[in-house]
Design a protein around this motif. Structure first.
Motif, mmCIF file in Angstrom:
data_model
loop_
_atom_site.group_PDB
_atom_site.id
_atom_site.type_symbol
_atom_site.label_atom_id
_atom_site.label_comp_id
_atom_site.label_asym_id
_atom_site.label_seq_id
_atom_site.Cartn_x
_atom_site.Cartn_y
_atom_site.Cartn_z
ATOM 1 N N THR A 3 0.817 -1.208 0.000
ATOM 2 C CA THR A 3 0.000 0.000 0.000
ATOM 3 C C THR A 3 0.854 1.263 0.000
ATOM 4 O OG1 THR A 3 -0.125 -0.167 2.390
ATOM 5 C CG2 THR A 3 -1.961 -1.086 1.142
ATOM 6 N N SER A 4 2.132 1.122 -0.290
ATOM 7 C CA SER A 4 2.972 2.322 -0.336
ATOM 8 C C SER A 4 2.885 2.983 -1.707
ATOM 9 C CB SER A 4 4.425 1.954 -0.037
ATOM 10 O OG SER A 4 4.983 1.305 -1.158
ATOM 11 N N MET A 5 3.192 4.253 -1.744
ATOM 12 C CA MET A 5 3.167 4.986 -3.004
ATOM 13 C C MET A 5 4.156 4.395 -4.000
ATOM 14 S SD MET A 5 1.071 7.464 -3.339
ATOM 15 C CE MET A 5 1.579 8.912 -4.252
ATOM 16 N N SER A 25 -4.014 -2.734 -3.542
ATOM 17 C CA SER A 25 -3.228 -1.588 -3.095
ATOM 18 C C SER A 25 -4.107 -0.348 -2.985
ATOM 19 C CB SER A 25 -2.090 -1.377 -4.088
ATOM 20 O OG SER A 25 -1.442 -0.178 -3.849
ATOM 21 N N LEU A 26 -4.987 -0.196 -3.959
ATOM 22 C CA LEU A 26 -5.882 0.963 -3.979
ATOM 23 C C LEU A 26 -6.787 0.956 -2.747
ATOM 24 C CD1 LEU A 26 -6.591 3.316 -5.828
ATOM 25 C CD2 LEU A 26 -8.124 1.832 -7.078
ATOM 26 N N CYS A 45 -4.974 1.607 0.324
ATOM 27 C CA CYS A 45 -4.502 2.986 0.379
ATOM 28 C C CYS A 45 -5.649 3.922 0.736
ATOM 29 C CB CYS A 45 -3.934 3.326 -0.987
ATOM 30 S SG CYS A 45 -3.148 4.896 -1.051
ATOM 31 N N ARG A 97 -6.746 6.474 4.322
ATOM 32 C CA ARG A 97 -6.735 7.895 3.966
ATOM 33 C C ARG A 97 -8.108 8.521 4.170
ATOM 34 N NH1 ARG A 97 -4.590 8.544 -1.719
ATOM 35 N NH2 ARG A 97 -4.959 10.737 -1.312
ATOM 36 N N ASN A 103 -9.077 14.070 -4.351
ATOM 37 C CA ASN A 103 -8.184 12.940 -4.584
ATOM 38 C C ASN A 103 -8.843 11.629 -4.173
ATOM 39 O OD1 ASN A 103 -6.104 10.937 -3.707
ATOM 40 N ND2 ASN A 103 -4.740 12.461 -4.623
ATOM 41 N N PHE A 116 -11.514 10.677 -6.541
ATOM 42 C CA PHE A 116 -10.876 10.116 -7.734
ATOM 43 C C PHE A 116 -10.558 8.633 -7.548
ATOM 44 C CE2 PHE A 116 -6.806 8.991 -9.777
ATOM 45 C CZ PHE A 116 -7.173 9.086 -11.099
ATOM 46 N N HIS A 117 -9.867 8.315 -6.457
ATOM 47 C CA HIS A 117 -9.455 6.926 -6.275
ATOM 48 C C HIS A 117 -10.645 5.998 -5.999
ATOM 49 C CE1 HIS A 117 -5.471 8.833 -5.924
ATOM 50 N NE2 HIS A 117 -5.015 7.678 -6.343
ATOM 51 N N SER A 158 -8.866 17.905 -7.312
ATOM 52 C CA SER A 158 -7.628 17.623 -6.600
ATOM 53 C C SER A 158 -6.439 18.363 -7.203
ATOM 54 C CB SER A 158 -7.399 16.120 -6.617
ATOM 55 O OG SER A 158 -6.087 15.822 -6.307
ATOM 56 N N ARG A 184 1.653 20.795 0.538
ATOM 57 C CA ARG A 184 2.008 19.421 0.286
ATOM 58 C C ARG A 184 2.536 19.269 -1.128
ATOM 59 N NH1 ARG A 184 -1.730 14.205 0.874
ATOM 60 N NH2 ARG A 184 -0.350 12.769 -0.183
ATOM 61 N N PHE A 192 -3.845 15.815 -17.866
ATOM 62 C CA PHE A 192 -4.257 14.491 -17.376
ATOM 63 C C PHE A 192 -5.777 14.322 -17.314
ATOM 64 C CE2 PHE A 192 -5.428 11.475 -14.096
ATOM 65 C CZ PHE A 192 -4.749 10.352 -14.514
ATOM 66 N N HIS A 224 1.938 10.371 -9.563
ATOM 67 C CA HIS A 224 2.323 9.666 -8.342
ATOM 68 C C HIS A 224 3.782 9.917 -8.017
ATOM 69 C CE1 HIS A 224 -0.757 6.396 -7.196
ATOM 70 N NE2 HIS A 224 -1.351 7.521 -7.525
ATOM 71 N N ALA A 226 4.697 12.750 -6.065
ATOM 72 C CA ALA A 226 4.311 12.727 -4.652
ATOM 73 C C ALA A 226 5.036 11.614 -3.907
ATOM 74 C CB ALA A 226 2.805 12.545 -4.534
HETATM 75 C C1 HEM Z 1 -5.519 2.323 -9.847
HETATM 76 C C2 HEM Z 1 -4.500 2.983 -10.127
HETATM 77 C C3 HEM Z 1 -4.246 4.413 -9.700
HETATM 78 C C4 HEM Z 1 -4.328 5.484 -10.499
HETATM 79 C C5 HEM Z 1 -4.736 5.512 -11.966
HETATM 80 C C6 HEM Z 1 -3.971 6.630 -9.711
HETATM 81 C C7 HEM Z 1 -3.900 7.910 -10.190
HETATM 82 C C8 HEM Z 1 -3.559 9.012 -9.451
HETATM 83 C C9 HEM Z 1 -3.486 10.336 -9.949
HETATM 84 C C10 HEM Z 1 -3.784 10.734 -11.370
HETATM 85 C C11 HEM Z 1 -3.138 11.162 -8.942
HETATM 86 C C12 HEM Z 1 -2.887 12.651 -9.001
HETATM 87 C C13 HEM Z 1 -4.131 13.434 -8.885
HETATM 88 C C14 HEM Z 1 -4.520 13.757 -7.510
HETATM 89 O O1 HEM Z 1 -3.696 14.257 -6.745
HETATM 90 O O2 HEM Z 1 -5.697 13.547 -7.201
HETATM 91 C C15 HEM Z 1 -2.980 10.344 -7.787
HETATM 92 C C16 HEM Z 1 -2.624 10.819 -6.557
HETATM 93 C C17 HEM Z 1 -2.396 10.024 -5.464
HETATM 94 N N1 HEM Z 1 -2.513 8.645 -5.430
HETATM 95 FE FE1 HEM Z 1 -3.118 7.452 -6.891
HETATM 96 N N2 HEM Z 1 -3.679 6.238 -8.441
HETATM 97 C C18 HEM Z 1 -3.836 4.877 -8.404
HETATM 98 C C19 HEM Z 1 -3.612 4.071 -7.311
HETATM 99 C C20 HEM Z 1 -3.131 4.530 -6.098
HETATM 100 C C21 HEM Z 1 -2.761 3.689 -5.016
HETATM 101 C C22 HEM Z 1 -2.808 2.190 -5.047
HETATM 102 C C23 HEM Z 1 -2.345 4.504 -4.023
HETATM 103 C C24 HEM Z 1 -1.822 4.119 -2.658
HETATM 104 C C25 HEM Z 1 -0.691 3.543 -2.485
HETATM 105 C C26 HEM Z 1 -2.466 5.855 -4.463
HETATM 106 C C27 HEM Z 1 -2.157 6.972 -3.715
HETATM 107 C C28 HEM Z 1 -2.190 8.253 -4.160
HETATM 108 C C29 HEM Z 1 -1.854 9.416 -3.372
HETATM 109 C C30 HEM Z 1 -1.425 9.417 -1.911
HETATM 110 C C31 HEM Z 1 -1.997 10.524 -4.195
HETATM 111 C C32 HEM Z 1 -1.803 11.982 -3.801
HETATM 112 C C33 HEM Z 1 -0.550 12.504 -4.351
HETATM 113 C C34 HEM Z 1 -0.507 13.990 -4.197
HETATM 114 O O3 HEM Z 1 -0.912 14.481 -3.164
HETATM 115 O O4 HEM Z 1 -0.070 14.617 -5.145
HETATM 116 N N3 HEM Z 1 -2.941 5.845 -5.733
HETATM 117 N N4 HEM Z 1 -3.238 9.033 -8.130
#
Ligand code: HEM
Lengths: 526, 339
Positions: free
Chosen positions: A33-35, A103-104, A107, A111, A185, A188-189, A468, A497, B253, B296, B299
């Motif tokens: 579950t890590s980034m 992982s998603l 995660c 959060r 964010n 989105f997820h 986001s 951040r 994006f 990602h 971040a």
């Molecule tokens: C299914 C696949 C995934 C896709 C397509 C995806 C896509 C994205 C995108 C486009 C962003 C940037 C936009 C935003 O800040 O809202 C983002 C941010 C983030 N994602 Fe994901 N993600 C996925 C899976 C995950 C997983 C598994 C985790 C956990 C480990 C995760 C953790 C995060 C976090 C913490 C941010 C915030 C980063 C920031 O603050 O800039 N994501 N993700």
């Protein structure tokens, strides 16, 4: 700098597994579950999707896969053992997206919890040493009442939609805004999860089939009527909605001049639909971008073609075949091929290879054979090859209805016919008459129960990510203290951040605000 | 005017735009080579960021969010056209504006000739994509963003794209196949070509970021030299370039996500399924996932800066391949009329 200075940090540092199975499991979970691992899985997903565009896929073009096997059987077998012809159903592809999904979830859940708490609580108090924050400003001003200054800044920050916490001694404040960023964010997820669930539901309970329907004929939604059918994993026949339709007319039109002469410009099917046996008949039109929706299923018009009509008499003079025979278009001008199989003919079975040209050429290329000059049926003609012998239809092996296996047959000759003409076969084997031309539509019927959730997920994801990526989350701290010389020291600091080019200006402004509260005398910025 | 003359006028305008873009590239190159006045300004800006970097290096940078720090202390980078010795940059921008005008004429004439919006086949997509690239660039300049130093890469990219369009994709103006007649088409393709423009501008910034970043790393150990460093000395700080790139990708994006969704809606109406792993769909998906990885990476500790930039470059390669390569190498539903 110390970790506690980054209140937004989400990343657990890599640690070796502690002893014991539980410790190891926890370590694996933390990694998963890590980034960092999410990033790697995303990259793997992108790479894994590529071969599906390089090699033909069974689900998309099974014939091309067959060709591949014919042309290079060894390579094909190797590739096949790696699932290269079924990439999107391959175990390794599934492994990647399942891991990503886990992982998603792993995660999102913590959060969401953390964000829920953050939204309902005040920002953390100002750290002791504001100078250690990446953005900081200070100014020295005349003696003033620190509490009053802090209170004034607090009021103005609150007006600017900051959430403000003033310390108990009234000498400092912490303010934060942009919570919506994390909300977006998370939306989105979560929406991505929803989208995945929708896809999963469709893969289990959906179905898709195609059927060729000739003008004037009908289709009723039962398994036996389909030419091809792809059921979902948990499909069962009772899921087929009991509708039926009759194809009244097909209307295809083509560009008649200009550089793209012959290119289709529109095609549409007029059908009469019955929702269930005995229900009212409703006339509707199905065209390329306008499918028909009935009872949760959708009917699409994928293409059109020609079905020349024939009457075949056998050696005894009996009519043994009469009807329209769909032919497969081979080129843009609808030169089409097909087969008439007449197993009932006596004394010998008959078969005809059909080559159909909607607009017959004035001259036939001796090498390539007759080719249509325009897709509209302006001057239709069929070119027939007649065969006799055992068609092999009784041995139970499924045959391609558009192809004729001629190895065991005897050829009776070739002949071109215009509508209305007949051909008496040699040796009293019978005759064939080209009665005219009908058109057919190639329809696809599909039910996709997860479709709605896929759409909701996709729209939610876009909305979430827009929020986001536009909202900036920032924290600002202000501290006002009297210094040794009896003057007043104003210190401001900020933390964001993510990329936030406005943060410095924000901190400047906050400090300026505080300074403006006091008469600015010989202030010096540090 | 008949549609034939209009179509010819469109072709002439495209050739004209290509000539003007070539000149613009020369002017931008001269600006990078001769714009000595800016070197000093850039040097001042950079010394700040280098110092910060030097200070940050020994500390563990896994926790600290140094991206926000950047925003503070970096003085604004130099803008093109501000000083007297920047006439080359100004000439480059003027020429780019002229090329934009010519491309606008080309698209309008083409649309009038075909009697529909001018993005119905590959040739027109590439034209529209180039137009958007120049438009986005111009928009940022007009809004006062300091992106002039990206001009050379942008003019070059547009020139190459137009060259490929003319040589590989040219088809006479005409009506569309039925599957392409849909409101969703116009929405989908407009968004896709706009995304092409934004991705290209972002990538220009990423390329410049990598140059500046390399220069800054090397200047820490005083081993700068060579053509790349000579170019990089005249660039703004790597942080400011990184920020420009990020802004572009952060806009592109969601837009690209929308392109996929609108495409899927259209595909369902036209082909009876919203997703079928057709090569075009596959590569759109790959592009989206790579840029998700980029966001990602920004971040994720240890992936910021250079690694994230490289991921973005890979994403752009996938994007370009999707835009032109897929139509050349693979066959699928998306093989439009004329190619
Ligand atoms: C299914 C696949 C995934 C896709 C397509 C995806 C896509 C994205 C995108 C486009 C962003 C940037 C936009 C935003 O800040 O809202 C983002 C941010 C983030 N994602 Fe994901 N993600 C996925 C899976 C995950 C997983 C598994 C985790 C956990 C480990 C995760 C953790 C995060 C976090 C913490 C941010 C915030 C980063 C920031 O603050 O800039 N994501 N993700």
């Amino acid at each position: 700098m110390a970790a506690d200075l980054d209140p937004f940090a989400t990343d657990a540092p890599i640690r070796p597994p502690s002893l014991g199975a539980v410790g190891a499991a926890r370590w694996v979970w933390r990694q998963l579950t890590s980034m960092r691992v999410a990033l790697i899985l995303l990259f793997l997903l992108a790479v894994a999707a590529v071969p599906g565009s390089v090699f033909p896929q069974r689900g998309v073009s099974p014939l091309k896969v067959q060709d591949f096997f014919t042309n290079d059987p060894t390579l094909a077998r190797v590739l096949d053992s790696l699932s290269m012809f079924d990439v999107y159903a391959a175990p390794w592809f599934a492994a990647i997206y399942l891991l990503l999904t886990v992982s998603l979830v792993g995660c999102i859940v913590p959060r969401v919890r953390a964000h829920w708490r953050a939204v309902r609580s005040l920002p953390p108090p100002a750290p002791r040493n504001l100078h250690r924050l990446p953005v900081h400003r200070s100014a020295t001003v005349d003696a003033a009442d620190p509490q009053a200054v802090v209170a004034a800044v607090a009021t103005s920050l609150t007006k600017r939609r900051f959430r403000v916490r003033t310390s108990e001694d009234g000498l400092s404040l912490a303010a934060e805004k942009g919570y919506l960023r994390e909300s977006g964010n998370l939306v989105f997820h979560v929406s991505l999860l929803l989208l995945l669930v929708g896809l999963g539901v469709s893969a289990l309970l959906g179905y898709k089939g195609t059927v060729v329907v000739v003008e004037g004929q009908g289709f009723s939604n039962t398994l036996s009527q389909y030419d091809t059918f792809q059921p979902g994993r948990r499909f069962d026949e009772s899921m087929l909605a009991p509708f039926s339709f009759r194809l009244d007319a097909l209307d295809a039109s083509y560009l008649t001049d200009g550089p793209r002469r012959g290119q289709p410009s529109a095609f549409a099917a007029d059908v009469t639909v019955t929702d269930s046996p005995g229900a009212a008949e409703v006339p509707v039109q199905i065209s390329v971008n306008h499918p028909l929706g009935v009872d949760g299923s959708k009917v699409f018009l994928l293409g059109t073609g020609y079905a020349p009509r024939f009457t075949v008499r056998d050696g005894n003079g009996d009519v043994v075949f009469s009807g329209a025979v769909p032919t497969l278009p081979q080129d843009a001008a609808f030169t089409s091929t097909g087969v008439v199989k007449v197993p009932d003919a006596q004394p010998d079975q008959l078969a005809f290879q059909v080559r159909f040209t909607p607009t017959a050429p004035s001259q036939v290329d001796p090498l390539l054979g007759p080719a249509s000059t325009f897709p509209e049926d302006d001057a239709p003609r069929v070119y027939l090859g007649a065969w006799t012998g055992d068609l092999g239809l009784d041995d139970g092996v499924a045959q391609n209805i558009y192809a004729l296996e001629t190895a065991d047959l005897e050829q009776l000759g070739n002949r071109a016919l215009d509508p209305g003409e007949s051909w008496q076969l040699a040796g009293g084997q019978g005759s064939i008459t080209f009665d005219g031309v009908s058109e057919f539509g190639n329809f696809q019927v599909a039910r996709d129960p997860g479709r709605f959730w896929v759409l909701v997920g996709a729209v939610g994801a876009i909305a979430g990510v827009v929020v986001s990526l536009t909202v900036r989350r920032r924290r600002v701290w202000v501290r006002v203290t009297p210094d040794e010389t009896g003057r007043t020291l104003v210190t401001g600091a900020g933390l964001a951040r993510t990329e936030d080019s406005g943060l410095a200006a924000e901190v400047d402004q906050v400090v300026a605000l505080a300074v403006a509260e006091v008469a600015p005398a010989g202030e010096e910025q540090r | 005017m008949t549609s034939q003359t209009l179509a010819q006028a469109s072709n002439v305008a495209v050739y004209g735009a290509m000539v003007v873009l070539t000149l613009a590239m020369v002017a931008f190159a001269a600006d990078l080579a001769l714009g000595s006045g800016r070197v000093r300004a850039a040097e001042a800006a950079r010394s700040v960021s280098v110092r910060r970097r030097a200070a940050a290096t020994p500390a563990s940078d896994s926790v600290v969010d140094d991206r926000s720090a950047v925003a503070v202390a970096t003085p604004p980078g130099p803008a093109l056209g501000e000083r007297d010795d920047e006439r080359w940059g100004r000439i480059g921008i003027s020429l780019t504006a002229l090329a934009w005008l010519l491309l606008t004429v080309a698209l309008v004439a083409r649309g009038l000739a075909a009697g529909r919006p001018p993005w119905g086949n590959m040739y027109e997509f590439v034209l529209a994509g180039s137009w958007w690239t120049l438009t986005v660039f111009g928009f940022l300049l007009v809004r006062g963003r300091r992106v002039g130093h990206l001009g050379g890469v942008i003019a070059g990219a547009a020139l190459v794209a137009l060259g490929v369009a003319v040589v590989q994709f040219y088809v006479p103006a005409a009506d569309l196949v039925p599957a392409l007649k849909s409101t969703w088409l116009w929405i989908h393709v407009s968004a896709a070509t706009l995304a092409a423009g934004v991705f290209t501008v972002g990538t220009a910034a990423t390329v410049m970021f990598l140059l500046a970043d390399r220069y800054e790393r090397r200047s820490l150990t005083s081993t700068t030299g060579g053509v790349r460093d000579a170019l990089a000395r005249r660039l703004p700080s790597s942080q400011s370039l990184d920020r420009t790139a990020y802004r572009a990708y952060a806009f592109a994006f969601p837009l690209w996500f929308f392109v996929l969704v609108s495409g899927a809606i259209w595909a369902e109406d036209a082909w009876g399924r919203y997703w079928g792993w057709d090569p075009k769909e596959t590569w759109s998906f790959v592009t989206l996932v790579i840029f998700a990885a980029y966001l990602h990476a920004r971040a994720t500790a240890g992936w910021r800066g250079r690694s994230a930039a490289l991921i973005a470059l890979v994403g752009f390669v996938a994007f370009v391949f999707n835009f032109v390569g897929v139509n050349i190498f693979f066959s699928g539903f998306h093989s439009y009329a004329g190619l």
